[in-house]
Design an enzyme around this catalytic site. Structure first.
Site, PDB file in Angstrom:
ATOM      1  N   ALA A 172       1.042  -1.285  -0.143  1.00 51.54           N
ATOM      2  CA  ALA A 172       0.011  -0.219  -0.322  1.00 51.54           C
ATOM      3  C   ALA A 172       0.434   1.088   0.049  1.00 51.54           C
ATOM      4  O   ALA A 172       2.110   1.053   0.140  1.00 51.54           O
ATOM      5  CB  ALA A 172      -1.162   0.544   1.107  1.00 51.54           C
ATOM      6  N   LYS A 173       0.052   2.664  -0.431  1.00 52.74           N
ATOM      7  CA  LYS A 173       1.133   3.910  -0.298  1.00 52.74           C
ATOM      8  C   LYS A 173       1.558   4.250   0.708  1.00 52.74           C
ATOM      9  O   LYS A 173       2.921   4.460   1.113  1.00 52.74           O
ATOM     10  CB  LYS A 173      -0.269   4.992  -0.468  1.00 52.74           C
ATOM     11  CG  LYS A 173       0.234   4.914  -2.260  1.00 52.74           C
ATOM     12  CD  LYS A 173      -1.182   5.637  -2.755  1.00 52.74           C
ATOM     13  CE  LYS A 173      -1.300   5.455  -4.116  1.00 52.74           C
ATOM     14  NZ  LYS A 173      -3.136   5.794  -4.603  1.00 52.74           N
ATOM     15  N   ARG A 174       1.299   3.068   1.859  1.00 51.00           N
ATOM     16  CA  ARG A 174       2.270   3.588   3.078  1.00 51.00           C
ATOM     17  C   ARG A 174       2.947   2.874   3.123  1.00 51.00           C
ATOM     18  O   ARG A 174       4.546   3.162   4.685  1.00 51.00           O
ATOM     19  CB  ARG A 174       1.315   3.286   4.410  1.00 51.00           C
ATOM     20  CG  ARG A 174       0.906   1.820   4.592  1.00 51.00           C
ATOM     21  CD  ARG A 174       0.227   1.736   5.748  1.00 51.00           C
ATOM     22  NE  ARG A 174      -1.071   0.306   5.170  1.00 51.00           N
ATOM     23  CZ  ARG A 174      -0.763  -0.861   4.966  1.00 51.00           C
ATOM     24  NH1 ARG A 174       0.872  -1.288   6.064  1.00 51.00           N
ATOM     25  NH2 ARG A 174      -1.312  -2.171   5.259  1.00 51.00           N
TER      26      ARG A 174
END
Ligand code: GLU
Ligand code: ZN
Length: 321
Positions: A248-250
């Site tokens: 994910a973007k994190r």
């Protein structure tokens, strides 16, 4: 000529709410290869209807990341935020035909609804609480200052589509619940925007992560209502981290920009992804250009389950050359 033998029109459809990471690169490489391997066209579409999270700077960065990877496009970038009239017109048409209804349920009321067995990522099934409200009921709620979301009346008839990996799928959209097409704050839902755009842009090939397979029955149903043919579908396995969680973007370390800054070359990224997609002669990655994978692409080579990304992927890719 059957549509399957015609050169497809595919699309790359990133949401510019962050920087592209390895998981996005994987999905976009496969979408690009699926189109190019059949002589098809590629449209770039920025899915920026979520005006709170989407930023123009991310869209610009995404284009540079795609160019860095060697993925090109023939049309676009189009921006969903420029198509609001198109969504409004589709909604007006559905409204006139009685196919949508206002839903005044609060977020609190919607929480705690049970999920359907196959609802997967689409969440709890909306039980149709507001499907039968009279205009008086609606007026009373409006008078309290409540603003409705708009939901599609979904059919019990199975929506049928063929996924190039999973084969024929038959799922009644009603079993997933009446999907929201517009939020109560006026923001268009992903399901409406993506479907209206795929129809308007003449998209005939949709390649995307398996997490969206559960959305497809709604989209096929909606395409039918809009009088548009359903595209061909290929839902690809997801890239996961070493503990099995979806990238994910994190996961900052697997952002393409971070890899680039760490000295990773695009050919290493493409080679690693190509090996994971079963497109090299051995499972051992070797640096290669995206174009070299075009004649090798076949959905049948893709792994059946999620693809694991080892810890320390940046160092691995740097060693690859
Ligand atoms: N914008 C979506 C995403 O970035 C993809 C939507 C689609 O391919 O239908 O996950
Ligand atoms: Zn409701």
């Amino acid at each position: 000529m059957p549509s399957s033998s015609r050169a497809p029109t595919g699309r790359l459809a990133p949401s510019p709410t962050g920087r592209l990471h390895l998981g996005n690169a994987w999905a976009m490489l496969l979408a690009w290869l699926a189109a190019r391997s059949r002589g098809g066209r590629v449209i770039l579409r920025m899915e920026d209807i979520d005006t709170v999270r989407a930023r123009p700077a991310f869209a610009g960065q995404m284009q540079r990341d795609l160019e860095w990877l060697g993925l090109d496009w023939d049309e676009g970038p189009h921006f969903q935020s420029h198509h609001l009239d198109r969504y409004e017109a589709a909604m007006e048409d559905l409204r006139r035909r009685g196919l949508v209804y206002p839903c005044y349920c609060t977020r609190k009321e919607l929480r705690g609804l049970a999920s359907a067995p196959h609802a997967g990522e689409v969440g709890p099934v909306y039980p149709g609480t507001c499907a039968g409200l009279s205009s008086g009921d609606c007026a009373a709620r409006e008078a309290q200052g409540r603003r409705p979301a708009w939901r599609l009346r979904c059919s019990d008839e199975p929506a049928t589509f063929v996924d190039a990996r999973r084969g024929e799928q038959r799922i009644a959209p009603a079993s997933l619940g009446d999907v929201a097409l517009r939020r109560s704050d006026g923001v268009w839902a992903y399901q409406l925007a993506v479907t209206v755009d795929d129809a308007a842009m003449g998209v005939t090939q949709v390649v995307r992560g398996e997490d969206l397979l559960d959305s497809t029955p709604w989209q096929v149903f909606l395409l039918g209502l809009l009088g548009a043919p359903a595209p061909q579908y290929l839902h690809v396995p997801l890239l996961v981290d070493a503990s099995g969680e979806r990238l994910a973007k994190r996961h900052g370390s697997v952002e393409l920009a971070a890899l680039r800054e760490a000295g990773v070359r695009p050919a290493a990224v493409i080679g690693w992804l190509g090996a994971r997609a079963g497109l090299l002669d051995t499972p051992i990655p070797m640096p290669c250009a995206a174009g070299e994978l075009i004649p090798r692409f076949t959905p049948a080579a893709l792994p059946s389950g999620p693809v694991s990304t080892p810890d320390g992927i940046a160092a691995l890719l740097r060693r690859l050359g």
